[in-house]
Structures are given as structure tokens and as C-alpha cells.
Design an enzyme around this catalytic site. Structure first.
Site, mmCIF file in Angstrom:
data_model
loop_
_atom_site.group_PDB
_atom_site.id
_atom_site.type_symbol
_atom_site.label_atom_id
_atom_site.label_comp_id
_atom_site.label_asym_id
_atom_site.label_seq_id
_atom_site.Cartn_x
_atom_site.Cartn_y
_atom_site.Cartn_z
ATOM 1 N N ARG A 58 -44.293 -33.946 -46.724
ATOM 2 C CA ARG A 58 -43.556 -34.023 -47.978
ATOM 3 C C ARG A 58 -43.634 -35.379 -48.659
ATOM 4 N NH1 ARG A 58 -41.093 -30.105 -45.416
ATOM 5 N NH2 ARG A 58 -41.446 -31.524 -43.711
ATOM 6 N N THR A 59 -43.325 -36.435 -47.904
ATOM 7 C CA THR A 59 -43.206 -37.750 -48.536
ATOM 8 C C THR A 59 -44.551 -38.192 -49.117
ATOM 9 O OG1 THR A 59 -41.458 -38.271 -46.974
ATOM 10 C CG2 THR A 59 -42.434 -40.123 -48.141
ATOM 11 N N LYS A 86 -59.736 -49.696 -34.883
ATOM 12 C CA LYS A 86 -60.615 -50.712 -34.290
ATOM 13 C C LYS A 86 -59.847 -51.991 -33.987
ATOM 14 C CE LYS A 86 -64.399 -48.970 -37.150
ATOM 15 N NZ LYS A 86 -65.281 -49.322 -38.281
ATOM 16 N N ARG A 108 -45.731 -46.056 -45.010
ATOM 17 C CA ARG A 108 -44.930 -45.539 -43.892
ATOM 18 C C ARG A 108 -45.510 -46.168 -42.644
ATOM 19 N NH1 ARG A 108 -43.046 -39.435 -42.706
ATOM 20 N NH2 ARG A 108 -41.604 -40.078 -44.325
ATOM 21 N N HIS A 136 -35.375 -45.082 -44.803
ATOM 22 C CA HIS A 136 -36.230 -44.184 -45.582
ATOM 23 C C HIS A 136 -35.550 -44.040 -46.953
ATOM 24 C CE1 HIS A 136 -38.907 -41.104 -46.737
ATOM 25 N NE2 HIS A 136 -38.741 -40.224 -45.776
HETATM 26 C C1 NCD Z 1 -38.044 -37.396 -42.540
HETATM 27 C C2 NCD Z 1 -38.806 -38.579 -42.010
HETATM 28 O O1 NCD Z 1 -40.033 -38.574 -41.923
HETATM 29 O O2 NCD Z 1 -38.128 -39.525 -41.705
HETATM 30 N N1 NCD Z 1 -38.818 -36.469 -43.219
HETATM 31 C C3 NCD Z 1 -39.138 -36.687 -44.525
HETATM 32 O O3 NCD Z 1 -39.505 -37.771 -44.927
HETATM 33 N N2 NCD Z 1 -38.969 -35.651 -45.360
HETATM 34 C C4 NCD Z 1 -37.187 -36.772 -41.535
HETATM 35 C C5 NCD Z 1 -37.798 -36.284 -40.265
HETATM 36 O O4 NCD Z 1 -38.929 -36.566 -39.908
HETATM 37 O O5 NCD Z 1 -37.062 -35.576 -39.571
#
Ligand code: NCD
Length: 307
Positions: A58-59, A86, A108, A136
Site C-alpha cells: 500500500r504505502t 553488495k 522505508r 509511520h
Molecule cells: C503498516 C506498516 O508497514 O507499518 N502497513 C502500512 O503501511 N499500511 C502496518 C503493518 O505492517 O502492519
């Protein structure tokens, strides 16, 4: 309108004015998303790198769509297909990307605080798309947007985060964002999944899911993060569901309206039953739609540009 901070690293130090500015401009961007041609030239001059050192569905897609809707140039980078394998360091990786002239990094990374480190060594603007079990912020902001659409504001709104609080970056960013905006925040889960001293952040703790349902307007149900847990934090998946699972029977027994959020991905039948996830209380897919609008707003306010 500019934000107080030039990066979005987390919500701990993000003031209410910045959160409001992001949510207000997300409303304008959501309108653009509903047009027949959902695209504006706002970030035509901006190059964004999406650097994902951890899995994401999703993100990552939501950021990419938001960038494309704003006409930015987009480069996607995932750790599994890069020279990180590497042995290249994070700073070297990003500095090399910067040498190719980029403006903004959406990252991320499994290391809490990796984004703060990046801002010290790189010139690009940085947006945190999740740092380990720390923050997040864009997820919390899309949760806030979804709640503001329903409730108008956060004043005295009772929001309870349910489940794996200890390993959840969504929980921490929600706690910071919601308390800043005046909501009454609580957490609920087994003691092994709730950090000691969490009350110091201004939240209440429930160990009984039925009490949490009775005393909340909103439950934000979190995924049990199997991949971040050492074993033995609860006896079994079945017992977790029996004790803390959010089920339609439990919601019906409280005889009051309630809203259900979940950031996804859902473990159906574990923290949340399928009929609740797909039922009338759930705003889960609205969260996903709002995610694109909120990320457009953040990109716009961080990178700058004309609407
Ligand atoms: C979350 C994450 O990656 O922190 N998901 C997301 O970004 N929609 C929550 C999760 O992984 O449970």
C-alpha cells in the site's frame, strides 16, 4: 503555506498547525483525484526517489501514485534489487542517487531513526514511509484524515489502538498525532504487547477488549507483527483471537456506534474478523483512498510547487 519542518520524519515534533495544513490540503487534492483526468502539473520540476528497504504494498504504491498525480519524475528503488546486497551503506546509496540530481527521498527502512541520519548527510528532502517499529507518519495522517471526514474534528474523540502496540510504528505515530490534535487516546492488548511507561505519552491502557469497545468511538486495529516478535508474547494465535479479536459479536454487544480502522495488511480471523473488516463499521478502504490524497499534500508541502 509552508510547514515548520523541511522534512517529515515523524509526528512526535509535528505541531498541530502542520497537521491541520496537511489535512486541509489533502481535502483539495482528494477533489483532484475525483476528476476525469486526476493529474496536475504541481511537481513537474521535482524528482522523487522511493527507496524501500523493507516490504510494502500500500504505502509504496500510494506514494508512487501520489507522485505521478502531481507530475513528479519518479524513480523506484528496492533494496532487494540494488547494491545494498553488495554491502553498500545507506548514506553511500543515497549520496549516489543524489549525484544523479534528485530532490526528495521517500524512504522505508528497518532502522529506527535512519531518516534523521539521512537528513544530516544528504541535501534532499526526506519523507519517512516507516522506520522499523518507530514511526509511520503518513499512515497516521491518513488515519487522521479519515476520522476528520467522519467526526469533523478530534476534540474529545476516543480512539483506541488495539493489538501489537509494542512493535507498531503506526501506533506510535497515531499516538503522537492524535494527542497533538486533542483526541483521547488509549491502547488495548495483552501486557506483553504494550510497552511499559506508555501512559507517559498521555494514553490510557485497557487490557480488556470489551471495555475498550464500550469506551471508544474508534478502534484502530493493528496487525500482529509476527516478523518483529521474539516468540512467546502470547500463547497462540487462537487464544489471541479469543481474548482480543475484534468480532461482530463483541461490537454488537456494546449497543453503540463505533468506527473500525486498520492500516493493512489484515490478518483476517486473527486481530480482526472478515465480516467486521468488510462490514458497515469499517473505513478500511476509505483509509487507502485517503492515503493517496494525504501523500499528495505532504509531497506538495515538503517539495513546494504551484497548484
Ligand atoms: C503498516 C506498516 O508497514 O507499518 N502497513 C502500512 O503501511 N499500511 C502496518 C503493518 O505492517 O502492519
Amino acid at each position: 503555506m509552508a510547514l515548520k519542518s523541511s522534512h517529515l520524519l515523524g509526528l512526535r515534533d509535528t505541531p498541530a498547525e502542520d497537521i491541520t495544513a496537511i489535512l486541509d490540503s489533502a481535502v483539495a487534492f482528494k477533489e483532484i483525484l475525483n476528476r476525469p483526468i486526476p493529474k496536475v502539473p504541481t511537481l513537474r520540476h521535482v524528482t522523487v526517489v522511493n527507496a524501500f528497504f523493507e516490504n510494502s504494498t500500500r504505502t509504496r504504491i500510494s506514494f508512487e501514485l501520489a507522485e505521478k498525480r502531481l507530475s513528479a519524475d519518479v524513480v523506484n528503488f528496492s533494496a532487494s534489487a540494488s547494491s545494498v546486497n553488495k554491502g553498500e551503506t545507506l548514506i553511500d546509496t543515497i549520496r549516489n542517487l543524489e549525484a544523479m540530481k534528485i530532490d526528495l527521498v521517500v524512504m522505508r527502512h528497518p532502522l529506527p531513526g535512519a531518516h534523521t541520519l539521512l537528513t544530516k548527510y544528504c541535501d534532499s528532502k526526506v519523507i519517512n514511509a516507516g522506520d522499523g517499529a518507530h514511526e509511520h507518519p503518513t499512515q497516521a495522517l491518513l488515519d487522521l484524515m479519515t476520522l476528520r471526514e467522519v467526526y469533523g474534528d478530534f476534540n474529545k474523540l476516543r480512539v483506541t489502538l488495539v493489538g501489537d502496540i509494542a512493535h507498531s510504528r503506526v501506533a506510535l505515530s497515531n499516538i503522537y498525532g492524535l494527542t497533538t490534535m486533542g483526541a483521547q487516546v488509549a491502547v488495548c492488548g495483552p501486557p506483553t504487547l504494550i510497552p511499559r511507561d506508555i501512559e507517559d505519552l498521555g494514553v490510557k491502557v485497557y487490557y480488556d477488549i470489551n471495555e475498550a469497545i464500550a469506551k471508544s468511538d474508534v478502534l484502530n486495529v493493528l496487525r500482529i507483527q509476527m516478523e518483529r516478535q521474539d516468540s512467546g508474547l502470547f500463547p497462540s494465535v487462537r487464544e489471541y483471537h479469543q481474548t482480543f479479536g475484534v468480532t461482530s459479536e463483541r461490537l454488537a454487544a456494546s449497543h453503540k456506534p463505533i468506527t473500525i480502522l486498520h492500516p493493512g495488511p489484515i490478518n483476517r480471523g486473527l486481530e480482526l474478523d472478515a465480516d467486521v473488516a468488510d462490514g458497515p463499521h469499517s473505513l478500511i478502504l476509505k483509509q487507502v483512498t485517503n492515503g493517496v490524497a494525504v501523500r499528495m499534500a505532504i509531497l506538495y508541502l515538503i517539495a513546494g510547487g504551484e497548484k
